[in-house]
Write a protein that holds these residues in place. Sequence first.
Motif, PDB file in Angstrom:
ATOM      1  N   GLY A  63       5.334 101.699  15.431  1.00 24.82           N
ATOM      2  CA  GLY A  63       5.294 100.899  14.239  1.00 24.82           C
ATOM      3  C   GLY A  63       3.916 100.809  13.631  1.00 24.82           C
ATOM      4  N   ILE A  64       3.899 100.852  12.319  1.00 26.52           N
ATOM      5  CA  ILE A  64       2.669 100.670  11.561  1.00 26.52           C
ATOM      6  C   ILE A  64       2.928  99.556  10.558  1.00 26.52           C
ATOM      7  CG2 ILE A  64       1.068 101.727   9.925  1.00 26.52           C
ATOM      8  CD1 ILE A  64       1.552 104.376  11.230  1.00 26.52           C
ATOM      9  N   GLY A  65       2.068  98.556  10.553  1.00 29.04           N
ATOM     10  CA  GLY A  65       2.242  97.409   9.678  1.00 29.04           C
ATOM     11  C   GLY A  65       2.214  96.118  10.474  1.00 29.04           C
ATOM     12  N   ASP A  66       2.007  95.023   9.766  1.00 28.86           N
ATOM     13  CA  ASP A  66       1.927  93.719  10.420  1.00 28.86           C
ATOM     14  C   ASP A  66       3.296  93.315  10.969  1.00 28.86           C
ATOM     15  OD1 ASP A  66      -0.655  93.758   9.562  1.00 28.86           O
ATOM     16  OD2 ASP A  66      -0.351  92.369   7.895  1.00 28.86           O
ATOM     17  N   GLN A  67       3.261  92.645  12.124  1.00 29.50           N
ATOM     18  CA  GLN A  67       4.488  92.144  12.750  1.00 29.50           C
ATOM     19  C   GLN A  67       4.306  90.681  13.129  1.00 29.50           C
ATOM     20  OE1 GLN A  67       6.262  94.475  15.849  1.00 29.50           O
ATOM     21  NE2 GLN A  67       5.728  96.442  14.918  1.00 29.50           N
ATOM     22  N   ASP A  68       5.403  89.912  12.989  1.00 31.25           N
ATOM     23  CA  ASP A  68       5.392  88.479  13.284  1.00 31.25           C
ATOM     24  C   ASP A  68       6.632  88.163  14.110  1.00 31.25           C
ATOM     25  OD1 ASP A  68       5.093  85.788  13.370  1.00 31.25           O
ATOM     26  OD2 ASP A  68       5.022  85.464  11.203  1.00 31.25           O
ATOM     27  N   HIS A  69       6.420  87.712  15.354  1.00 33.85           N
ATOM     28  CA  HIS A  69       7.533  87.411  16.262  1.00 33.85           C
ATOM     29  C   HIS A  69       7.447  85.940  16.676  1.00 33.85           C
ATOM     30  CE1 HIS A  69       8.568  91.690  16.712  1.00 33.85           C
ATOM     31  NE2 HIS A  69       7.255  91.897  16.757  1.00 33.85           N
ATOM     32  N   ARG A  70       8.575  85.210  16.536  1.00 35.14           N
ATOM     33  CA  ARG A  70       8.628  83.789  16.863  1.00 35.14           C
ATOM     34  C   ARG A  70       9.918  83.483  17.628  1.00 35.14           C
ATOM     35  NH1 ARG A  70       4.777  81.105  13.769  1.00 35.14           N
ATOM     36  NH2 ARG A  70       3.849  82.402  12.118  1.00 35.14           N
ATOM     37  N   SER A  84      10.260  91.787  26.844  1.00 36.24           N
ATOM     38  CA  SER A  84       9.315  92.083  27.920  1.00 36.24           C
ATOM     39  C   SER A  84       8.079  92.803  27.399  1.00 36.24           C
ATOM     40  CB  SER A  84       9.988  92.931  29.002  1.00 36.24           C
ATOM     41  OG  SER A  84      10.447  94.160  28.448  1.00 36.24           O
ATOM     42  N   THR A  85       8.230  93.538  26.284  1.00 36.17           N
ATOM     43  CA  THR A  85       7.119  94.296  25.716  1.00 36.17           C
ATOM     44  C   THR A  85       7.141  94.182  24.196  1.00 36.17           C
ATOM     45  OG1 THR A  85       7.201  95.889  27.542  1.00 36.17           O
ATOM     46  CG2 THR A  85       5.992  96.549  25.569  1.00 36.17           C
ATOM     47  N   TYR A  86       5.980  93.942  23.629  1.00 32.67           N
ATOM     48  CA  TYR A  86       5.787  93.970  22.183  1.00 32.67           C
ATOM     49  C   TYR A  86       4.777  95.072  21.877  1.00 32.67           C
ATOM     50  CZ  TYR A  86       8.187  89.463  21.992  1.00 32.67           C
ATOM     51  OH  TYR A  86       9.122  88.463  22.091  1.00 32.67           O
ATOM     52  N   SER A  87       5.161  96.005  21.000  1.00 35.67           N
ATOM     53  CA  SER A  87       4.338  97.186  20.760  1.00 35.67           C
ATOM     54  C   SER A  87       4.071  97.349  19.274  1.00 35.67           C
ATOM     55  CB  SER A  87       5.030  98.455  21.293  1.00 35.67           C
ATOM     56  OG  SER A  87       5.261  98.358  22.680  1.00 35.67           O
ATOM     57  N   VAL A  88       2.815  97.592  18.944  1.00 36.33           N
ATOM     58  CA  VAL A  88       2.406  97.861  17.564  1.00 36.33           C
ATOM     59  C   VAL A  88       1.370  98.974  17.595  1.00 36.33           C
ATOM     60  CG1 VAL A  88       1.317  96.955  15.486  1.00 36.33           C
ATOM     61  CG2 VAL A  88       2.844  95.492  16.805  1.00 36.33           C
ATOM     62  N   GLY A  89       1.588 100.003  16.779  1.00 38.35           N
ATOM     63  CA  GLY A  89       0.615 101.079  16.709  1.00 38.35           C
ATOM     64  C   GLY A  89      -0.604 100.702  15.893  1.00 38.35           C
ATOM     65  N   ALA A  90      -0.379 100.251  14.653  1.00 38.94           N
ATOM     66  CA  ALA A  90      -1.479  99.856  13.772  1.00 38.94           C
ATOM     67  C   ALA A  90      -0.992  98.721  12.890  1.00 38.94           C
ATOM     68  CB  ALA A  90      -1.953 101.034  12.919  1.00 38.94           C
ATOM     69  N   GLY A  91      -1.737  97.613  12.898  1.00 37.97           N
ATOM     70  CA  GLY A  91      -1.371  96.451  12.114  1.00 37.97           C
ATOM     71  C   GLY A  91      -1.607  95.182  12.913  1.00 37.97           C
ATOM     72  N   ASP A  92      -1.632  94.047  12.227  1.00 39.43           N
ATOM     73  CA  ASP A  92      -1.816  92.768  12.900  1.00 39.43           C
ATOM     74  C   ASP A  92      -0.514  92.329  13.565  1.00 39.43           C
ATOM     75  OD1 ASP A  92      -4.372  92.783  11.926  1.00 39.43           O
ATOM     76  OD2 ASP A  92      -3.948  91.435  10.243  1.00 39.43           O
ATOM     77  N   LEU A  93      -0.651  91.724  14.735  1.00 46.89           N
ATOM     78  CA  LEU A  93       0.508  91.215  15.473  1.00 46.89           C
ATOM     79  C   LEU A  93       0.314  89.727  15.735  1.00 46.89           C
ATOM     80  CD1 LEU A  93       3.115  91.441  17.101  1.00 46.89           C
ATOM     81  CD2 LEU A  93       1.766  92.219  19.042  1.00 46.89           C
ATOM     82  N   ASP A  94       1.297  88.918  15.311  1.00 44.00           N
ATOM     83  CA  ASP A  94       1.301  87.477  15.543  1.00 44.00           C
ATOM     84  C   ASP A  94       2.498  87.157  16.426  1.00 44.00           C
ATOM     85  OD1 ASP A  94       1.087  84.785  15.518  1.00 44.00           O
ATOM     86  OD2 ASP A  94       1.291  84.501  13.354  1.00 44.00           O
ATOM     87  N   VAL A 135       5.280  89.034  29.974  1.00 41.36           N
ATOM     88  CA  VAL A 135       5.249  89.602  28.625  1.00 41.36           C
ATOM     89  C   VAL A 135       4.059  90.557  28.542  1.00 41.36           C
ATOM     90  CG1 VAL A 135       5.001  89.143  26.161  1.00 41.36           C
ATOM     91  CG2 VAL A 135       6.324  87.575  27.599  1.00 41.36           C
ATOM     92  N   ARG A 136       4.322  91.767  28.076  1.00 46.42           N
ATOM     93  CA  ARG A 136       3.275  92.769  27.902  1.00 46.42           C
ATOM     94  C   ARG A 136       3.130  93.056  26.410  1.00 46.42           C
ATOM     95  NH1 ARG A 136       1.286  97.695  30.706  1.00 46.42           N
ATOM     96  NH2 ARG A 136       0.785  99.262  29.115  1.00 46.42           N
ATOM     97  N   VAL A 137       1.883  93.166  25.966  1.00 41.23           N
ATOM     98  CA  VAL A 137       1.584  93.476  24.570  1.00 41.23           C
ATOM     99  C   VAL A 137       0.758  94.755  24.539  1.00 41.23           C
ATOM    100  CG1 VAL A 137       0.513  92.714  22.432  1.00 41.23           C
ATOM    101  CG2 VAL A 137       1.641  91.041  23.913  1.00 41.23           C
ATOM    102  N   ASP A 138       1.294  95.804  23.919  1.00 41.24           N
ATOM    103  CA  ASP A 138       0.580  97.062  23.703  1.00 41.24           C
ATOM    104  C   ASP A 138       0.211  97.130  22.226  1.00 41.24           C
ATOM    105  OD1 ASP A 138       0.672  97.992  26.304  1.00 41.24           O
ATOM    106  OD2 ASP A 138       2.655  98.875  26.040  1.00 41.24           O
ATOM    107  N   HIS A 139      -1.068  97.066  21.935  1.00 43.28           N
ATOM    108  CA  HIS A 139      -1.526  96.946  20.553  1.00 43.28           C
ATOM    109  C   HIS A 139      -2.621  97.971  20.308  1.00 43.28           C
ATOM    110  CE1 HIS A 139      -3.210  94.220  17.152  1.00 43.28           C
ATOM    111  NE2 HIS A 139      -2.235  94.993  16.713  1.00 43.28           N
ATOM    112  N   GLY A 140      -2.394  98.841  19.332  1.00 42.26           N
ATOM    113  CA  GLY A 140      -3.351  99.901  19.074  1.00 42.26           C
ATOM    114  C   GLY A 140      -4.509  99.473  18.196  1.00 42.26           C
ATOM    115  N   LEU A 141      -4.227  99.204  16.905  1.00 43.45           N
ATOM    116  CA  LEU A 141      -5.274  98.918  15.931  1.00 43.45           C
ATOM    117  C   LEU A 141      -4.884  97.704  15.112  1.00 43.45           C
ATOM    118  CD1 LEU A 141      -7.841  99.735  14.339  1.00 43.45           C
ATOM    119  CD2 LEU A 141      -6.376 101.207  12.936  1.00 43.45           C
TER     120      LEU A 141
END
Length: 291
Positions: A179-186, A195-205, A222-228
């Motif tokens: 995924g590319i772009g901001d993501q918001d999870h609530r 179990s895992t939240y993954s973002v290639g490029a973008g802000d993650l909230d 909970v694992r967070v894999d965040h690129g940029l």
Amino acid sequence: MTAAPPPAPPAEPPPITRPSLRRSRTDKVAGGVAGGLAEYSGIDPLLWRVGFVALTLAGGSGVLVYALLWLLMPAGPRTRADGVPAEPAGPRSPVAAFTVAGLLIIVGLLVLVTRYTDLDLGSRGFLASALLVVGLGLVASSLSRGRSPRGGLIAVGAVLSLAVLFTSAVPEIDDEVGGIGDQDHRPTSVADVRSTYSVGAGDLDLDLSRLDVGEVDTPLEVRVDHGLGDLDVTVPDDFDVRVDVEHGLGDVDLFDQGPDGGLFRGDDGDGDVDLVLTIHSGLGDVEVSRA
């Protein structure tokens, strides 16, 4: 009386010859690539330079393309002070062409190996292999008797060296980061938490503040894999949270206590871990706070 001979047909204009694609020796900022492209195409060199800068800002490819053109384009002829072309400097060494060919062959082989075997070299393996080929090209260039564009090889090697240093500073991110772009999870309940939240490029909230500690029987992992981009995680006030962070470049702030991970107790926590938060971030700021 004899008839006058017919007029001779008009002479055809000589064919227009396009100049050879060479680096300019008179209009150059770094190697004369843009100046040479301008002389060959008739397009203002400023537009070529702006194009290379735009490619660099868009993804970094402009520097590599410029370095490769510097490597492959021969230099223009030297001229004396009176403007008369000087004698040619001798035959051009084939080292540059062999180096580029070897670079393409090695990269292609590594792609096939990665695609059809279990061996995963990652970006560092590809860049290091390419840097090795360019280094061998420089060694061969120093032993070659012909004219060899060592400046172009050095430029390519410098770009690859910077890329290797950058990838060494940034931790490896899981291949499934997407995924590319901001993501918001609530999520509103423990059952809704991934179990895992993954973002290639973008802000993650990631806002976990609505979770109820009474729903947690075993530690929630909970694992967070965040690129940029920037990462912001919010946890409930009464959760005892264990945070492990592997981070590349950027600031890390865990509960206003600095960048070091560990166990952070909540307001009403009993000391038992309710949430295990594992963060892998490449480039950007990381902040973990309470609601």
